[in-house]
Design a protein around this motif. Structure first.
Motif, PDB file in Angstrom:
ATOM      1  N   LEU A   1      -7.340   4.014   6.593  1.00 35.85           N
ATOM      2  CA  LEU A   1      -6.655   3.350   7.699  1.00 35.85           C
ATOM      3  C   LEU A   1      -6.391   1.922   7.267  1.00 35.85           C
ATOM      4  N   ARG A   2      -5.119   1.539   7.228  1.00 34.79           N
ATOM      5  CA  ARG A   2      -4.762   0.192   6.790  1.00 34.79           C
ATOM      6  C   ARG A   2      -4.605  -0.725   8.002  1.00 34.79           C
TER       7      ARG A   2
ATOM      8  N   ASP B   1      -4.332  -2.910  -1.181  1.00 32.07           N
ATOM      9  CA  ASP B   1      -3.553  -1.685  -1.378  1.00 32.07           C
ATOM     10  C   ASP B   1      -3.662  -1.162  -2.810  1.00 32.07           C
TER      11      ASP B   1
ATOM     12  N   PRO C   1       0.264  -3.111  11.383  1.00 34.90           N
ATOM     13  CA  PRO C   1       0.964  -2.484  12.522  1.00 34.90           C
ATOM     14  C   PRO C   1       0.423  -1.101  12.902  1.00 34.90           C
ATOM     15  N   ASP C   2       0.123  -0.263  11.888  1.00 35.12           N
ATOM     16  CA  ASP C   2      -0.377   1.086  12.204  1.00 35.12           C
ATOM     17  C   ASP C   2      -1.724   1.005  12.920  1.00 35.12           C
ATOM     18  N   TYR C   3      -2.580   0.139  12.428  1.00 39.33           N
ATOM     19  CA  TYR C   3      -3.898  -0.034  13.052  1.00 39.33           C
ATOM     20  C   TYR C   3      -3.737  -0.509  14.498  1.00 39.33           C
ATOM     21  N   GLU C   4      -2.869  -1.494  14.713  1.00 40.33           N
ATOM     22  CA  GLU C   4      -2.681  -2.038  16.059  1.00 40.33           C
ATOM     23  C   GLU C   4      -2.106  -0.978  17.000  1.00 40.33           C
ATOM     24  N   ALA C   5      -1.205  -0.163  16.483  1.00 43.27           N
ATOM     25  CA  ALA C   5      -0.617   0.887  17.320  1.00 43.27           C
ATOM     26  C   ALA C   5      -1.681   1.901  17.741  1.00 43.27           C
ATOM     27  N   LEU C   6      -2.523   2.323  16.797  1.00 43.56           N
ATOM     28  CA  LEU C   6      -3.583   3.275  17.124  1.00 43.56           C
ATOM     29  C   LEU C   6      -4.577   2.666  18.099  1.00 43.56           C
TER      30      LEU C   6
ATOM     31  N   ARG D   1     -10.201   9.781  17.393  1.00 41.48           N
ATOM     32  CA  ARG D   1      -9.101  10.026  16.449  1.00 41.48           C
ATOM     33  C   ARG D   1      -9.629  10.510  15.089  1.00 41.48           C
TER      34      ARG D   1
END
Length: 504
Positions: free
Chosen positions: A132-133, A118, A136-141, A54
């Motif tokens: 990359l935070r 942040d 949720p976004d990290y877990e989704a990726l 990615r």
């Protein structure tokens, strides 16, 4: 078997081997959340593949991790390092200008940040480093990434981490640490401390962004133990957690011991039972009074004090049987570590003679990032020195006198602050003390003491204790009482900041 066929010693490989023995055993625990070994190795692989596929990360790229101790910390370091990425582990408490300087120094391809960082991240975002935070976004990726081990492992001598020093003098330097150096440190610790095996639960209090915090938190994961992360700094909560009985080992810095000692007597009396086999102190000198407290509170046969540096790893250790017998000593060389105390002319000092401590062993660093001159000053023909002055007694036990750069020269006389600090620290009302040199037009420097004390302590008592034990030129000209001493993420006192206060 040819050397090229041997599997390298790497951070991720050690965890995978431990997972093969007991995949459903808890690996990392924080509060009510946990990862089993099976889950941890899966997530390590997903991080590696996410970074490569990615974000296009390749061997030698740098990634900054900006986070407190959290469930994701180990998977990030191990996963990124498994594809040869060098991970810069920074304190979430770093100031924005310092962070900007570090980013300019290591030129990362990516920043991975915890949500509590942040505001800090926002302050440096004009530098246009992708971020990359965690959340949720990290877990989704991560969920879309492959969980198959990513390709060929990096060479064991390759750096996996870039640990920035505290910056006690000037801007922080990036210390390159290899897979091999850390894995061999884990192995020596497991044999020496005996609290990192399959039946052990190690309590990690120190921040993993610091070299010692990472080593003590991750050692158990290479031998099938459990690492429990405990983010609270409240001394009563820490004591209560230790005394639940399931913790077999803990690493604490001197501040932890001082805060525990200052708890009310009834709180200390309530928390006596525990399952500890080992207590390890590191990062700064542990006062003899705190050693005595730890032995009285937790019992004999437990407390080790280690001395080391980010550059060299663990250099010495004083074992429980000697902790009270050899006051002020940090013990003898750690396994596979050689030590020489050298005079200014490079010859080896004799017993009882102060010399600069040089050490060499398999856990030494690879050098400083982009600092060849600093590397040459610190690593001399395979020997590492960080400028600590020490003395060895007739039995071979080593005592650290002071940092060479912290020595005070007053009226042409050399004064080692630690000698004065030991005298002041013996006062019952003193919790912590730091002695520094203040500019003086007549003497060059004068001695000044910063003291953290409980109510009832006074400057007169501090100076009176010094007059009873020290030569006149070593007695502080002044004493400043403070609520706390400035420290870096690893627990070291920032004496440069104290000197700056005096100049200001």
């Amino acid at each position: 078997m040819r050397p090229d066929d041997q599997q390298p010693l790497t951070i991720a490989r050690g965890i995978r081997c431990a997972a093969a023995c007991a995949p459903d055993r808890p690996a990392i625990v924080i509060g009510a959340h946990a990862l089993t070994y099976r889950q941890l190795v899966r997530r390590i692989a997903q991080v590696a593949n996410l970074g490569r596929d990615r974000f296009g990360l390749r061997q030698g790229d740098r990634v900054v991790v900006l986070a407190p101790n959290c469930l994701e910390y180990v998977e990030l370091i191990a996963g990124l390092a498994d594809i040869g990425v060098i991970v810069a582990t920074l304190s979430p408490r770093v100031a924005a200008p310092e962070l900007a300087a570090i980013l300019a120094d290591c030129t990362p391809s990516l920043i991975v940040a915890h949500p509590e960082c942040d505001d800090l991240l926002e302050a440096v975002q004009p530098l246009s480093v992708p971020a990359l935070r965690l959340g949720p976004d990290y877990e989704a990726l991560l969920g879309f990434a492959s969980d198959l081990t990513a390709g060929s492992p990096p060479p064991e001598h390759a750096p996996f981490a870039l640990a920035y020093t505290s910056g006690t003098t000037g801007l922080p330097k990036g210390v390159l640490l290899s897979h091999r150096s850390r894995v061999l440190t884990f192995a020596a610790m497991a044999a020496h401390y005996r609290c990192f095996g399959p039946g052990d639960n190690f309590l990690a209090l120190a921040p993993m962004c610091h070299g010692a915090g990472f080593v003590f938190a991750c050692a158990a994961l290479h031998f099938g133990g459990t690492t429990t992360l405990f983010p609270s700094s409240d001394p009563q909560a820490i004591l209560a957690r230790i005394c639940r009985g399931d913790v077999t080992g803990v690493f604490m810095v001197p501040t932890h011991f001082a805060r525990l000692r200052d708890l009310p007597p009834d709180a200390l009396a309530r928390h006596r039972g525990h399952g500890l086999r080992t207590i390890i102190s590191n990062a700064a000198p542990l006062a003899q009074s705190l050693k005595a407290f730890a032995v009285e509170q937790f019992g004999e046969g437990l407390l080790h004090e280690t001395y080391g540096s980010t550059e060299a790893g663990i250099v010495t250790d004083i074992r429980p049987g000697d902790i009270l017998r050899k006051p002020g000593s940090v013990g003898v060389p750690f396994p596979h570590m050689e030590i020489e105390l050298r005079r200014d002319d490079g010859t080896v000092a004799g017993p009882g003679e102060i010399g600069e401590l040089f050490c060499r062993g398999p856990t030494s660093f690879n050098g400083y990032w982009n600092r060849p001159e600093a590397t040459a000053e610190t690593m001399v023909e395979g020997w590492v020195t960080v400028g600590d002055m020490a003395v060895r007694d007739e039995d071979g036990f080593i005592s650290i006198i002071d940092r060479k750069r912290d020595m005070i020269i007053t009226g042409g006389m050399n004064v080692y602050p630690s000698e004065i600090e030991r005298v002041i620290a013996r006062l019952p009302g003193v919790s912590e003390v730091a002695v520094v040199g203040a500019p003086d037009p007549e003497w060059g420097e004068s001695v000044h003491a910063f003291v953290v004390a409980r109510s009832g302590e006074s400057g007169d008592r501090v100076l009176g204790a010094c007059r009873e034990s020290l030569a006149g030129y070593k007695i502080p000209r002044s004493v400043t009482f403070v609520d706390e001493l400035p420290r870096n993420a690893g627990g070291k006192i920032l004496k440069g900041e104290l000197r700056a206060r005096l100049v200001a």
